[in-house]
Design an enzyme around this catalytic site. Structure first.
Site, PDB file in Angstrom:
ATOM      1  N   GLU A 104      11.280  48.515 -21.257  1.00 39.02           N
ATOM      2  CA  GLU A 104      12.141  48.949 -20.142  1.00 39.02           C
ATOM      3  C   GLU A 104      12.940  50.193 -20.506  1.00 39.02           C
ATOM      4  O   GLU A 104      13.127  51.074 -19.674  1.00 39.02           O
ATOM      5  CB  GLU A 104      13.086  47.811 -19.722  1.00 39.02           C
ATOM      6  CG  GLU A 104      12.390  46.643 -19.039  1.00 39.02           C
ATOM      7  CD  GLU A 104      11.700  47.055 -17.740  1.00 39.02           C
ATOM      8  OE1 GLU A 104      12.045  48.096 -17.163  1.00 39.02           O
ATOM      9  OE2 GLU A 104      10.778  46.328 -17.314  1.00 39.02           O
ATOM     10  N   CYS A 137      -0.914  53.228   2.491  1.00 42.77           N
ATOM     11  CA  CYS A 137      -0.527  52.157   3.419  1.00 42.77           C
ATOM     12  C   CYS A 137      -1.689  51.239   3.818  1.00 42.77           C
ATOM     13  O   CYS A 137      -1.496  50.025   3.893  1.00 42.77           O
ATOM     14  CB  CYS A 137       0.154  52.741   4.643  1.00 42.77           C
ATOM     15  SG  CYS A 137       1.674  53.608   4.221  1.00 42.77           S
ATOM     16  N   CYS A 178       6.330  46.028   7.201  1.00 43.43           N
ATOM     17  CA  CYS A 178       6.911  47.345   6.929  1.00 43.43           C
ATOM     18  C   CYS A 178       7.437  48.026   8.204  1.00 43.43           C
ATOM     19  O   CYS A 178       6.665  48.422   9.084  1.00 43.43           O
ATOM     20  CB  CYS A 178       5.859  48.220   6.245  1.00 43.43           C
ATOM     21  SG  CYS A 178       6.492  49.822   5.776  1.00 43.43           S
TER      22      CYS A 178
HETATM   23 FE1  SF4 Z   1       3.059  51.933   3.339  1.00 45.03          FE
HETATM   24 FE2  SF4 Z   1       5.099  50.339   3.930  1.00 45.03          FE
HETATM   25 FE3  SF4 Z   1       3.283  49.522   2.174  1.00 45.03          FE
HETATM   26 FE4  SF4 Z   1       4.945  51.458   1.523  1.00 45.03          FE
HETATM   27  S1  SF4 Z   1       5.501  49.357   1.958  1.00 45.03           S
HETATM   28  S2  SF4 Z   1       2.720  51.474   1.193  1.00 45.03           S
HETATM   29  S3  SF4 Z   1       5.195  52.515   3.467  1.00 45.03           S
HETATM   30  S4  SF4 Z   1       2.937  49.943   4.331  1.00 45.03           S
END
Ligand code: SF4
Ligand code: ZN
Length: 500
Positions: free
Chosen positions: A88, A251, A260
């Site tokens: 870390e 995504c 999300c």
């Molecule tokens: Fe895309 Fe949301 Fe997943 Fe990030 S958290 S990769 S913005 S879908």
């Protein structure tokens, strides 16, 4: 007096009301009661599904990294915590790919706390050389000594105690060690987790705001899986490092896409743009959740009205990056002083002070580069005379060019000189100085910036030519191509001119 007391109490109460209950009715001093449900997880079922999606992805997709292997196979809790602690600390501000080699060498040399406690600072600096932010290594060793000498060789078992007792261990590192090594159910927030949470819950407010920091820690604490806290924290970080990256997030491959808000916002904005292009009247029919307080411009977690949505950024509207402060410009004149040896020539190195930037490391003699070139030369010669007894053939003092190195907050330019003594020096160098061969130089506790200075002297290319965005990364900073070319030509010229 009493009035003052009641006034203080009333202020505390107002703050408590401000920070009060979370949406689950759990007392959460870090969660603002005004936080719109839009920025929270609405119920325990949603949290459970989020955890399950993330963990099942992590089980399949996690990278095989030496510290993970070590922590998983180590049965002794103190050794396990130590192995997590080292990783870390090394990973702070440094890429995984760079850390792997350093971590492997470190654990081979000091596999347990007791081994590190017995090492010298010089050895630690030597192994750390090139990793940057050198105080990290020093603090790690101070911490190991403290555990061995004051805590009976046992690492503190909770995040609170780790943070309280160990130097260089902040809230994040303490939580990571406690959850990964000891299974404490405690969430963590680092840069990767911040990005994931900001996107998942559409947090676009200034990351420097204490309210945002508190909200992120509270979210991390709500989400962490009680059965697998260490894995959950690593999964969130892994997602940020490999899928939800700063630029170009993947995504379509994301296991938490369904949760999300950033994704939903992108979809909504695209739909609104299409409607406008088609000339249709704007409708309220898009079934996308919105932040209610933001409609009145009152949400402390949304993108501020001064920074509206940018279509080109997509999900990367979250988190909104604050403007970077330009690093301070600094210049130094540095001299590679050589003396002839029986087999190979040797270079003079001097040790930096024991505190401050690059504390205790070795470097070529240098002075601040101020004034005209002639003033710089005089200052440099004066500094050299304090290290070397005997004549200096000053006519051979040559300027080879410049090297740029980016420290976290400083853009340092070294004006590089060389000077070759005609005779070997007599006697021992003063304390804080030593003469080293090329091989000894490579193995010494020398910062990356000096390696680059030496490369210029040797006429070697110093890695990629662009200035680094990742501070102190040896592979990614350096002068521009034109300058580099000029440096090589000059260096080669002086070398051939100096040849017999
Ligand atoms: Fe895309 Fe949301 Fe997943 Fe990030 S958290 S990769 S913005 S879908
Ligand atoms: Zn909001």
């Amino acid at each position: 007096m009493l009035r003052l007391f009641y006034s203080a109490i009333s202020q505390v109460n107002s703050i408590q009301r401000l920070l009060g209950e979370s949406s689950w009715g759990v007392k959460g001093p870090e969660t603002p009661s005004q936080a719109s449900p839009y920025h929270l997880f609405s119920n325990a079922d949603e949290v459970a599904r989020f955890r399950a999606s993330l963990l099942s992805w992590y089980d399949q997709a996690k990278r095989d990294l030496p510290w993970r292997r070590r922590a998983a196979g180590e049965t002794d809790p103190d050794r396990r915590a130590y192995s997590v602690w080292v990783s870390e600390i090394m990973l702070q501000q440094t890429q995984v790919a760079t850390v792997i080699g350093y971590y492997t060498r470190w654990m081979q040399k000091w596999p347990a706390l007791q081994d590190l406690a017995g090492a010298s600072l010089e050895e630690v600096n030597q192994l750390w050389a090139g990793l940057g932010y050198y105080s990290r290594g020093r603090r790690l060793q101070e911490g190991a000594r403290k555990v061995v000498e004051e805590l009976g060789g046992h690492m503190p078992r909770t995040a609170d105690m780790l943070q309280k007792l160990l130097p260089g261990v902040g809230r994040y590192t303490a939580g990571a060690i406690a959850s990964i090594a000891f299974g404490q159910v405690t969430g963590v927030v680092d840069g990767n987790v911040t990005r994931v949470l900001c996107r998942v819950r559409a947090i676009g407010a200034d990351l420097g705001s204490p309210l945002v920091t508190q909200h992120l820690w509270r979210l991390a604490q709500q989400l962490v899986d009680p059965a697998r806290p260490g894995d959950f924290n690593q999964a969130a970080m892994e997602l940020g490092a490999t899928v939800c990256t700063p630029r170009g997030p993947l995504c379509p491959e994301c296991p938490v896409r369904g949760f999300c808000q950033a994704q939903k916002r992108v979809t909504k904005e695209q739909a609104v743009t299409s409607q406008r292009l088609l000339g249709s009247p704007e409708q309220e029919t898009l079934d996308v959740e919105e932040c209610a307080p933001q409609r009145a411009g009152l949400c402390p977690l949304c993108l501020p009205p001064s920074e509206p949505w940018r279509q080109d950024l997509g999900v990367a509207n979250f988190p909104r990056q604050p403007a970077r402060k330009a690093p301070r410009e600094q210049r130094a004149a540095v001299c590679i002083l050589q003396q002839p040896g029986s087999e190979t020539s040797r270079f003079l190195l001097v040790q930096r002070p024991s505190s401050g930037l690059l504390a205790g490391l070795w470097e070529f003699p240098s002075v601040p580069a101020e004034g005209t070139e002639s003033v710089q030369r005089q200052a440099l010669v004066k500094a050299l005379r304090s290290w070397v007894v005997g004549p200096l053939p000053l006519k051979s003092l040559r300027c080879l060019g410049e090297v740029v190195h980016i420290f976290s907050h400083i853009r340092q330019t070294y004006v590089v000189y060389s000077l070759a003594l005609e005779e070997p020096t007599q006697g021992q160098p003063p304390s804080g100085a030593r003469w080293v061969s090329r091989a000894e130089f490579q193995a010494a506790a020398v910062p990356t910036a000096m390696k680059k200075v030496h490369q210029l002297f040797e006429g070697q290319p110093s890695g990629r030519r662009k200035a680094s965005k990742s501070p102190q990364d040896p592979a990614t900073s350096g002068p521009g191509p034109g300058r580099q070319h000029r440096q090589l030509t000059l260096s080669a010229f002086f070398k051939s001119a100096a040849a017999p």
